[in-house]
Enzyme design. Structure first.
Site, PDB file in Angstrom:
ATOM      1  N   ARG A 146      -1.804   1.215  -3.391  1.00 41.33           N
ATOM      2  CA  ARG A 146      -0.846   2.260  -3.751  1.00 41.33           C
ATOM      3  C   ARG A 146      -0.771   2.368  -5.270  1.00 41.33           C
ATOM      4  O   ARG A 146      -0.738   1.349  -5.976  1.00 41.33           O
ATOM      5  CB  ARG A 146       0.555   1.930  -3.222  1.00 41.33           C
ATOM      6  N   GLU A 159       0.909  11.129  -6.388  1.00 37.09           N
ATOM      7  CA  GLU A 159      -0.184  11.906  -5.793  1.00 37.09           C
ATOM      8  C   GLU A 159       0.330  13.258  -5.308  1.00 37.09           C
ATOM      9  O   GLU A 159       1.466  13.325  -4.857  1.00 37.09           O
ATOM     10  CB  GLU A 159      -0.761  11.139  -4.590  1.00 37.09           C
ATOM     11  N   HIS A 161      -7.636   9.468  -2.726  1.00 38.18           N
ATOM     12  CA  HIS A 161      -7.007   8.785  -1.581  1.00 38.18           C
ATOM     13  C   HIS A 161      -7.814   8.969  -0.284  1.00 38.18           C
ATOM     14  O   HIS A 161      -7.346   9.580   0.679  1.00 38.18           O
ATOM     15  CB  HIS A 161      -5.561   9.251  -1.385  1.00 38.18           C
TER      16      HIS A 161
HETATM   17  C1  GLV Z   1      -3.096   4.913   3.677  1.00 34.58           C
HETATM   18  O1  GLV Z   1      -3.028   4.912   2.491  1.00 34.58           O
HETATM   19  C2  GLV Z   1      -2.209   4.233   4.549  1.00 34.58           C
HETATM   20  O2  GLV Z   1      -1.255   3.578   4.109  1.00 34.58           O
HETATM   21  O3  GLV Z   1      -2.407   4.356   5.752  1.00 34.58           O
END
Ligand code: GLV
Length: 317
Positions: free
Chosen positions: A236, A265, A283
């Site tokens: 993250r 994001e 991502h």
């Molecule tokens: C993706 O980033 C998730 O947390 O599933």
């Protein structure tokens, strides 16, 4: 039939499944709902199938209708949801672990390779036809023999460790607890972040975002790294202080970065864009058909399980 709000568009077969099992309010245009939209649209619903783009903070959760009993997050991470606020309201929160481990670890390895082997510069050179083979063209860092420091040795960290080990990397990790020798696959445990970072030629951030991990990679902790280390983040964006990392790139303290996740994001700190040593992805961690299908199906099944049994094995609050 229970009624659910699905906040983002899912793959077709998953939307079909959701509609078979529930009276599902789908988001076929994949609009990004505001917090107010979510509150309004969940009137009369029993549950919400949310995604990591939905900010379910205390204020939003407190305004949800009484009828909402579950927020099933379509992600393994749940930093977008205030778990305490949900708990106080008697709302269960669930996530989708396991099914995305492999896909996310693949991207974790790609970040390491992309940053170490100067992939952004290579792509640019190839596209511009502005290169010639030479013995010293785009010399990068070899993974064989390099020390990989894994911050957060959960499922994804462990999978990255296994692949990286097969590539000849030497694995170190820091985690809340030491893994049992059956699970550590020979990796060396560090009980402090400082100790881990000081042996990390490459750092892979794999821990969840939480109050304890926000901005854990910052001006002070980046100094623990050996000079010329590579920093990657598949977890993250909130865990990294961008200004500090960009400054470390500028000072060559950090050789390159590999990032899949960002604060705020889909925006990212524009400071990264100045550096050809920044291998950046939008991502993509869990973005394969198999994985996104399995995640959505699990998010749907979590709701079903909760309504059937009053509990769910993937409940996180
Ligand atoms: C993706 O980033 C998730 O947390 O599933």
């Amino acid at each position: 039939m229970k009624k659910i709000l699905v906040t983002r568009k899912l793959l077709k077969e998953c939307e079909e499944k959701a509609s078979k099992m529930f009276d599902a309010n789908l988001n076929s245009n994949d609009e990004l709902y505001s917090q107010n939209n979510v509150i309004e649209m969940s009137q009369g619903c029993d549950g919400i199938l949310s995604s990591l783009t939905d900010k379910m903070d205390a204020e939003t959760i407190n305004k949800l209708p009484e009828s909402i009993k579950i927020i099933s997050n379509f992600a393994v991470g749940f930093g977008n949801i205030d778990l305490e606020a949900a708990k106080k309201r008697g709302i269960a929160v669930t996530n989708t672990p396991d099914v995305l481990t492999d896909a996310t670890a693949e991207i974790g390895i790609l970040l390491i390779l992309g940053a170490c082997r100067r992939v952004p510069e290579g792509i640019q050179g190839a596209k511009d036809c502005n290169w010639k083979w030479s013995a010293d063209y785009l010399i990068g860092k070899q993974l064989t023999g390099a020390r990989l420091g894994i911050l957060g040795m959960g499922r994804i960290g462990q999978k990255i460790a296994r692949i990286a080990k097969s590539l000849g990397m030497i694995i170190h990790y820091h985690n809340r607890s030491k893994l049992s020798p059956d699970n550590d696959n020979g990796a060396t445990y560090h009980d402090t972040l400082k100790s881990l970072m000081s042996v990390s030629d490459v750092l892979s951030v794999c821990c969840p975002a939480s109050n304890e991990t926000i901005n854990l990679i910052n001006k002070e902790t980046l100094e623990y790294l050996p000079k010329g280390a590579v920093v990657t983040n598949v977890a993250r964006g909130d865990i990294v202080d961008d200004e500090a990392l960009i400054d470390a790139l500028e000072r060559r303290k950090v050789y390159a970065v590999g990032l899949d996740v960002y604060k705020g994001e889909p925006n990212l700190n524009p400071g990264y864009l100045k550096y050809k040593q920044a291998f950046i992805l939008p991502h993509l961690g869990s973005a394969t058909k198999e994985t996104r299908t399995a995640m959505a199906n699990l998010a749907i099944d979590n709701i079903e399980e909760y309504f059937k049994t009053g509990n769910c094995k993937n409940k996180v609050n």
